[in-house]
Scaffold this motif. Structure first.
Motif, PDB file in Angstrom:
ATOM      1  N   CYS A 113       0.825  -1.204   0.000  1.00 29.56           N
ATOM      2  CA  CYS A 113       0.000   0.000   0.000  1.00 29.56           C
ATOM      3  C   CYS A 113       0.858   1.252   0.000  1.00 29.56           C
ATOM      4  O   CYS A 113       2.014   1.248   0.421  1.00 29.56           O
ATOM      5  CB  CYS A 113      -0.945  -0.002   1.204  1.00 29.56           C
ATOM      6  SG  CYS A 113      -0.126  -0.009   2.812  1.00 29.56           S
ATOM      7  N   GLN A 115      -8.544  -1.233  -3.545  1.00 32.35           N
ATOM      8  CA  GLN A 115      -9.410  -0.240  -2.886  1.00 32.35           C
ATOM      9  C   GLN A 115     -10.736  -0.095  -3.620  1.00 32.35           C
ATOM     10  O   GLN A 115     -11.715   0.398  -3.059  1.00 32.35           O
ATOM     11  CB  GLN A 115      -8.702   1.120  -2.795  1.00 32.35           C
ATOM     12  CG  GLN A 115      -8.519   1.860  -4.107  1.00 32.35           C
ATOM     13  CD  GLN A 115      -7.284   1.430  -4.881  1.00 32.35           C
ATOM     14  OE1 GLN A 115      -6.554   0.531  -4.438  1.00 32.35           O
ATOM     15  NE2 GLN A 115      -7.006   2.077  -6.010  1.00 32.35           N
ATOM     16  N   GLN A 168      -3.508   4.106  -0.779  1.00 39.92           N
ATOM     17  CA  GLN A 168      -3.897   4.733   0.476  1.00 39.92           C
ATOM     18  C   GLN A 168      -4.649   6.034   0.228  1.00 39.92           C
ATOM     19  O   GLN A 168      -4.396   6.743  -0.739  1.00 39.92           O
ATOM     20  CB  GLN A 168      -2.663   5.006   1.333  1.00 39.92           C
ATOM     21  CG  GLN A 168      -2.086   3.765   1.981  1.00 39.92           C
ATOM     22  CD  GLN A 168      -0.871   4.073   2.815  1.00 39.92           C
ATOM     23  OE1 GLN A 168      -0.035   4.880   2.425  1.00 39.92           O
ATOM     24  NE2 GLN A 168      -0.729   3.411   3.945  1.00 39.92           N
ATOM     25  N   ASP A 223     -11.284   5.548  -0.833  1.00 42.47           N
ATOM     26  CA  ASP A 223     -12.391   4.850  -0.203  1.00 42.47           C
ATOM     27  C   ASP A 223     -12.204   3.347  -0.404  1.00 42.47           C
ATOM     28  O   ASP A 223     -11.914   2.886  -1.501  1.00 42.47           O
ATOM     29  CB  ASP A 223     -13.726   5.279  -0.815  1.00 42.47           C
ATOM     30  CG  ASP A 223     -14.081   6.727  -0.498  1.00 42.47           C
ATOM     31  OD1 ASP A 223     -13.488   7.279   0.458  1.00 42.47           O
ATOM     32  OD2 ASP A 223     -14.926   7.304  -1.203  1.00 42.47           O
ATOM     33  N   ALA A 256      -9.857   1.492   0.994  1.00 40.36           N
ATOM     34  CA  ALA A 256      -8.498   1.024   1.287  1.00 40.36           C
ATOM     35  C   ALA A 256      -8.399   0.425   2.685  1.00 40.36           C
ATOM     36  O   ALA A 256      -7.820  -0.652   2.877  1.00 40.36           O
ATOM     37  CB  ALA A 256      -7.504   2.169   1.119  1.00 40.36           C
ATOM     38  N   ASP A 257      -8.963   1.095   3.672  1.00 37.85           N
ATOM     39  CA  ASP A 257      -8.842   0.614   5.053  1.00 37.85           C
ATOM     40  C   ASP A 257      -9.476  -0.755   5.236  1.00 37.85           C
ATOM     41  O   ASP A 257      -8.951  -1.603   5.960  1.00 37.85           O
ATOM     42  CB  ASP A 257      -9.473   1.623   6.016  1.00 37.85           C
ATOM     43  CG  ASP A 257      -8.658   2.902   6.154  1.00 37.85           C
ATOM     44  OD1 ASP A 257      -7.484   2.894   5.726  1.00 37.85           O
ATOM     45  OD2 ASP A 257      -9.196   3.886   6.677  1.00 37.85           O
ATOM     46  N   ALA A 258     -10.611  -0.990   4.570  1.00 36.48           N
ATOM     47  CA  ALA A 258     -11.283  -2.288   4.700  1.00 36.48           C
ATOM     48  C   ALA A 258     -10.407  -3.414   4.160  1.00 36.48           C
ATOM     49  O   ALA A 258     -10.346  -4.504   4.752  1.00 36.48           O
ATOM     50  CB  ALA A 258     -12.618  -2.253   3.968  1.00 36.48           C
ATOM     51  N   LEU A 306      -7.070  -3.440   3.974  1.00 34.24           N
ATOM     52  CA  LEU A 306      -5.915  -3.636   4.854  1.00 34.24           C
ATOM     53  C   LEU A 306      -6.320  -4.355   6.137  1.00 34.24           C
ATOM     54  O   LEU A 306      -5.578  -5.218   6.635  1.00 34.24           O
ATOM     55  CB  LEU A 306      -5.266  -2.287   5.166  1.00 34.24           C
ATOM     56  CG  LEU A 306      -4.742  -1.516   3.941  1.00 34.24           C
ATOM     57  CD1 LEU A 306      -4.098  -0.205   4.377  1.00 34.24           C
ATOM     58  CD2 LEU A 306      -3.766  -2.351   3.132  1.00 34.24           C
ATOM     59  N   ARG A 307      -7.489  -4.026   6.665  1.00 40.19           N
ATOM     60  CA  ARG A 307      -7.972  -4.735   7.858  1.00 40.19           C
ATOM     61  C   ARG A 307      -8.186  -6.214   7.561  1.00 40.19           C
ATOM     62  O   ARG A 307      -7.869  -7.079   8.378  1.00 40.19           O
ATOM     63  CB  ARG A 307      -9.274  -4.106   8.370  1.00 40.19           C
ATOM     64  CG  ARG A 307      -9.087  -2.783   9.092  1.00 40.19           C
ATOM     65  CD  ARG A 307     -10.334  -2.420   9.877  1.00 40.19           C
ATOM     66  NE  ARG A 307     -11.503  -2.270   9.006  1.00 40.19           N
ATOM     67  CZ  ARG A 307     -11.890  -1.122   8.458  1.00 40.19           C
ATOM     68  NH1 ARG A 307     -11.188  -0.013   8.685  1.00 40.19           N
ATOM     69  NH2 ARG A 307     -12.958  -1.056   7.694  1.00 40.19           N
ATOM     70  N   GLU A 332      -4.782  -8.048   7.389  1.00 38.43           N
ATOM     71  CA  GLU A 332      -4.242  -8.235   8.736  1.00 38.43           C
ATOM     72  C   GLU A 332      -5.004  -9.331   9.479  1.00 38.43           C
ATOM     73  O   GLU A 332      -4.409 -10.137  10.210  1.00 38.43           O
ATOM     74  CB  GLU A 332      -4.294  -6.925   9.509  1.00 38.43           C
ATOM     75  CG  GLU A 332      -3.304  -5.884   9.001  1.00 38.43           C
ATOM     76  CD  GLU A 332      -3.419  -4.555   9.727  1.00 38.43           C
ATOM     77  OE1 GLU A 332      -4.513  -4.288  10.280  1.00 38.43           O
ATOM     78  OE2 GLU A 332      -2.428  -3.798   9.746  1.00 38.43           O
ATOM     79  N   VAL A 383       0.938  -6.550   5.582  1.00 37.03           N
ATOM     80  CA  VAL A 383       0.659  -5.232   5.027  1.00 37.03           C
ATOM     81  C   VAL A 383       1.976  -4.476   4.944  1.00 37.03           C
ATOM     82  O   VAL A 383       2.629  -4.225   5.962  1.00 37.03           O
ATOM     83  CB  VAL A 383      -0.354  -4.449   5.894  1.00 37.03           C
ATOM     84  CG1 VAL A 383      -0.501  -3.020   5.382  1.00 37.03           C
ATOM     85  CG2 VAL A 383      -1.706  -5.152   5.883  1.00 37.03           C
ATOM     86  N   GLU A 443       3.695  -1.103   3.797  1.00 36.89           N
ATOM     87  CA  GLU A 443       3.445   0.299   3.431  1.00 36.89           C
ATOM     88  C   GLU A 443       4.707   0.900   2.822  1.00 36.89           C
ATOM     89  O   GLU A 443       5.789   0.822   3.414  1.00 36.89           O
ATOM     90  CB  GLU A 443       3.019   1.097   4.657  1.00 36.89           C
ATOM     91  CG  GLU A 443       2.687   2.545   4.360  1.00 36.89           C
ATOM     92  CD  GLU A 443       2.172   3.298   5.565  1.00 36.89           C
ATOM     93  OE1 GLU A 443       2.026   4.539   5.482  1.00 36.89           O
ATOM     94  OE2 GLU A 443       1.911   2.654   6.609  1.00 36.89           O
TER      95      GLU A 443
END
Length: 204
Positions: free
Chosen positions: A54, A128, A153, A156, A158-160, A162-163, A166, A172, A174
């Protein structure tokens, strides 16, 4: 089957004013500057755990993944697109050359198992923008097949992604900006006839 392109815009903020570069030499030097990140992705692939590379747009995600793909010439590549977020499992379908797989995410996961060996690599770019079904298949195959994805990164979704990576005991990775010394070495590798002042001007 898609491909990882190995001729992106110059990475790390170095402008195209360098002129005609030897892109292979340039990218090789850039990857050497990411050896720690590259090793983390390679270890995840060896463990058949998903890996997400990411960073912001243009930071060199696809270049790093391309170095991983170099050791897996049969790797399959699919890409999420903002215009196709409504199409279930699009990156998986593209990677395997399918138009559709009826039956939802479990059926797509089963189709992947049937069409590949355990040591095969699948690369999914720009997750993403992926639909939920694409992520469900990654979860289904965790521990069975190596999946490497890129995630932009700040976008909209992206966080989902990466979670999820993990939560699956994945990796992950970066990417931040390259050190000026790495960029300078890359420019010199690609354009050895530049004077030191020209290299510093391009890198600074």
């Amino acid at each position: 089957v898609g491909e990882i392109t190995n001729r992106p815009a110059l990475i790390g903020g170095c402008p195209d004013a360098v002129g005609e570069l030897d892109h292979d030499d340039y990218l090789g030097a850039v990857v050497e500057g990411r050896d720690e990140e590259l090793e983390r992705v390679r270890l995840a692939v060896a463990r058949r755990r998903p890996a997400a590379v990411c960073g912001v747009a243009g930071i060199g995600k696809s270049t790093l993944v391309g170095a991983v793909v170099a050791a897996h010439p049969a790797a399959r590549v699919g890409q999420s697109l903002p215009a196709l977020t409504h199409r279930s499992h699009h990156p998986w379908l593209q990677a395997f050359g399918w138009t559709a797989v009826p039956g939802g995410s479990p059926a797509v996961a089963a189709a992947v198992r049937g069409a590949s060996r355990q040591d095969d690599l699948v690369v999914l770019e720009d997750l993403q923008w992926a639909d939920p079904g694409t992520l469900e298949v990654i979860a289904e195959l965790a521990g069975e097949h190596a999946v490497v994805c890129t995630v932009q990164q700040g976008s909209d979704g992206a966080d989902a992604v990466l979670r999820l990576i993990e939560s699956l005991d994945g990796e992950v990775v970066e990417l931040g900006p390259l050190e000026p010394t790495v960029l300078a070495a890359a420019v010199r590798a690609a354009k050895p006839d530049l004077f030191d002042g020209e290299v510093r001007r391009l890198v600074d």
